[in-house]
Design an enzyme around this catalytic site. Sequence first.
Site, PDB file in Angstrom:
ATOM      1  N   GLN A  92      49.042  24.047 -22.805  1.00 45.40           N
ATOM      2  CA  GLN A  92      49.536  24.045 -21.419  1.00 45.40           C
ATOM      3  C   GLN A  92      50.416  22.835 -21.131  1.00 45.40           C
ATOM      4  O   GLN A  92      50.899  22.666 -20.012  1.00 45.40           O
ATOM      5  CB  GLN A  92      48.365  24.077 -20.437  1.00 45.40           C
ATOM      6  CG  GLN A  92      47.577  25.395 -20.487  1.00 45.40           C
ATOM      7  CD  GLN A  92      46.399  25.416 -19.523  1.00 45.40           C
ATOM      8  OE1 GLN A  92      46.207  24.506 -18.713  1.00 45.40           O
ATOM      9  NE2 GLN A  92      45.591  26.460 -19.617  1.00 45.40           N
ATOM     10  N   TYR A 148      35.036  31.293 -18.023  1.00 44.68           N
ATOM     11  CA  TYR A 148      35.982  32.281 -18.543  1.00 44.68           C
ATOM     12  C   TYR A 148      35.313  33.334 -19.410  1.00 44.68           C
ATOM     13  O   TYR A 148      35.746  34.470 -19.476  1.00 44.68           O
ATOM     14  CB  TYR A 148      37.086  31.601 -19.363  1.00 44.68           C
ATOM     15  CG  TYR A 148      38.202  31.075 -18.505  1.00 44.68           C
ATOM     16  CD1 TYR A 148      38.966  31.932 -17.725  1.00 44.68           C
ATOM     17  CD2 TYR A 148      38.500  29.723 -18.466  1.00 44.68           C
ATOM     18  CE1 TYR A 148      39.985  31.464 -16.928  1.00 44.68           C
ATOM     19  CE2 TYR A 148      39.520  29.234 -17.680  1.00 44.68           C
ATOM     20  CZ  TYR A 148      40.264  30.101 -16.911  1.00 44.68           C
ATOM     21  OH  TYR A 148      41.272  29.626 -16.126  1.00 44.68           O
ATOM     22  N   GLU A 159      42.089  28.079  -5.622  1.00 44.33           N
ATOM     23  CA  GLU A 159      41.972  27.533  -4.265  1.00 44.33           C
ATOM     24  C   GLU A 159      43.306  27.053  -3.711  1.00 44.33           C
ATOM     25  O   GLU A 159      44.168  26.604  -4.463  1.00 44.33           O
ATOM     26  CB  GLU A 159      41.036  26.313  -4.266  1.00 44.33           C
ATOM     27  CG  GLU A 159      39.623  26.604  -4.684  1.00 44.33           C
ATOM     28  CD  GLU A 159      38.753  25.350  -4.714  1.00 44.33           C
ATOM     29  OE1 GLU A 159      39.285  24.237  -4.477  1.00 44.33           O
ATOM     30  OE2 GLU A 159      37.552  25.493  -4.972  1.00 44.33           O
ATOM     31  N   TYR A 214      37.080  17.370  -3.364  1.00 47.22           N
ATOM     32  CA  TYR A 214      37.325  18.823  -3.315  1.00 47.22           C
ATOM     33  C   TYR A 214      36.376  19.627  -4.197  1.00 47.22           C
ATOM     34  O   TYR A 214      36.567  20.825  -4.380  1.00 47.22           O
ATOM     35  CB  TYR A 214      38.827  19.107  -3.528  1.00 47.22           C
ATOM     36  CG  TYR A 214      39.545  18.671  -2.269  1.00 47.22           C
ATOM     37  CD1 TYR A 214      39.709  19.555  -1.211  1.00 47.22           C
ATOM     38  CD2 TYR A 214      39.902  17.345  -2.065  1.00 47.22           C
ATOM     39  CE1 TYR A 214      40.249  19.139   0.001  1.00 47.22           C
ATOM     40  CE2 TYR A 214      40.445  16.912  -0.862  1.00 47.22           C
ATOM     41  CZ  TYR A 214      40.612  17.817   0.169  1.00 47.22           C
ATOM     42  OH  TYR A 214      41.113  17.405   1.378  1.00 47.22           O
ATOM     43  N   HIS A 258      45.068  21.897 -18.500  1.00 44.86           N
ATOM     44  CA  HIS A 258      44.888  21.300 -17.166  1.00 44.86           C
ATOM     45  C   HIS A 258      45.576  19.948 -17.002  1.00 44.86           C
ATOM     46  O   HIS A 258      44.921  18.917 -16.916  1.00 44.86           O
ATOM     47  CB  HIS A 258      43.395  21.184 -16.811  1.00 44.86           C
ATOM     48  CG  HIS A 258      42.663  22.489 -16.960  1.00 44.86           C
ATOM     49  ND1 HIS A 258      41.300  22.590 -16.897  1.00 44.86           N
ATOM     50  CD2 HIS A 258      43.123  23.747 -17.181  1.00 44.86           C
ATOM     51  CE1 HIS A 258      40.943  23.849 -17.055  1.00 44.86           C
ATOM     52  NE2 HIS A 258      42.041  24.568 -17.240  1.00 44.86           N
TER      53      HIS A 258
HETATM   54 CA   LIG Z   1      37.374  22.968  -4.646  1.00 47.07          CA
END
Ligand SMILES: [Ca+2]
Length: 476
Positions: free
Chosen positions: A189, A372, A351, A361, A258
């Site tokens: 990624q 997954y 989100e 968060y 990520h």
């Molecule tokens: Ca969150």
Amino acid sequence: MKFFPSPSLSAAIALALCPIAAVQAQDFRTGTVAERYTQLCANCHGANMEGGQAPSMLDDIWVYGGDDESLARSIRNGYPDKGMPVWSASLPEKEIRAMVIYIRETRAKYALSQTTFEAPAGPVTAKSKLHNFKLETWVDGVTEPWSLAFLPGNRALVTEKRGQLFLIENGRLAAKPIAGLPVVDNNGQAGLFDVVPHPDYARNGWLYLSYSDPQENDGRKVSLTRIIRGKLKDGALVEQQTIFQGPIQYYRNAGGVHFGGRIAFDRAGYLYFTIGERGDGTNAQDIARPTGKVHRLFDDGRIPDDNPFAKDPKADRTIWSYGHRNPQGLAVDPVSGQLFDAEHGPRGGDEINLVRPGRNYGWPVITYGMNYDGTAMTDITAKEGMEQPVTYYVPSIAICGINFYTGSLFPKWKNHLFAASLAAQELRRLEIKDGKLVTQEVLFKNLGRIRHVIGGPDGALYVLLPTRVARMTPAE
Ligand SMILES: [Ca+2]
């Protein structure tokens, strides 16, 4: 949930078909949610949730409620008089949560299978709630474009994930990429991510870039999101300066997952950027680390004194907010000035958040998703001291770039948020007021994975598809 809407079906028959006593004696703490569905539910609800002795879970008829909490309650408490077993004794809460996600996923797949989408080669015209629009190719022949930035003089820049930056002049892609870019880790990624002009670009010429910076640590190839700025001159990026580079001990395996990588300026000129948790959720809760965070700096890389952890000697002082998983969307509301992020969740649980200073968060402590591989993660979706998203997506749509529309070609869309999605291949329009979602719609889907969406100076919306940039303009 709608179990046995027909009261005429006797409990005795249902019991014979769904042997409650037998299943409740077992423990179902291992295996995937799909296996568990097959073991426990398929007998009555059908192999594909199409119904049988028990009702279908694919239609929209729910006797006992179809929202997440009602589904969980129906699974937990059952309806023994109607043959639906009580699962609370043998299924932990996180497994019940995983089953709710699985029902949502299966319903979405079924809905998609019942819809046909055209995939035309030429321009697409589509209707939507507030505006009809035409979508046509603007620039072709780009490879995995990640970001697009408009410059004065009918010019734009597009980043390709593989590590190249191209100038677009009058809608024409340059033959050669911009020279002098840093070496980029483009495995997995990782790659070249965002390009954003300084708010005062016309005067100072600064361009900000984010990318996965390859380094070596103890003989291992590692990388982490790094922010630089530079100026365009004679087809090259010159006067380069590092704006943010994390400590080498927080770099993680090159490639990998990520990285975050989105950049945004607010109205006061502060620079915000995101770094994902690099595949380890615990990083997101550790404020000593730059991973799993939204960061805030001055435009030249200095750390503002009023950052929420600026006075904490143990903290990374650039942190603005924490507990993020992989935020690949970041945008400032042009009306309220508030900052929003979009982040990839696990399986189920993408989100959109209203990002406030010093707030947590929640990842990986709270999430609406599961692993997954289809194993359960947690049933905890909310917790004191942790922020709730503005909205979330179960199943995941793989939400990516977001931007508010400020142009004038689509007057009814003014100041609405647009969100790109990779896996679901959707472009969404959202109306958010006072930090709350008012409404949202899918404008189009199935033209390929969408990495980003941004308004142009001409008022059109530009959408980054796998090999091209498409332009949306109003249609009759
Ligand atoms: Ca969150």
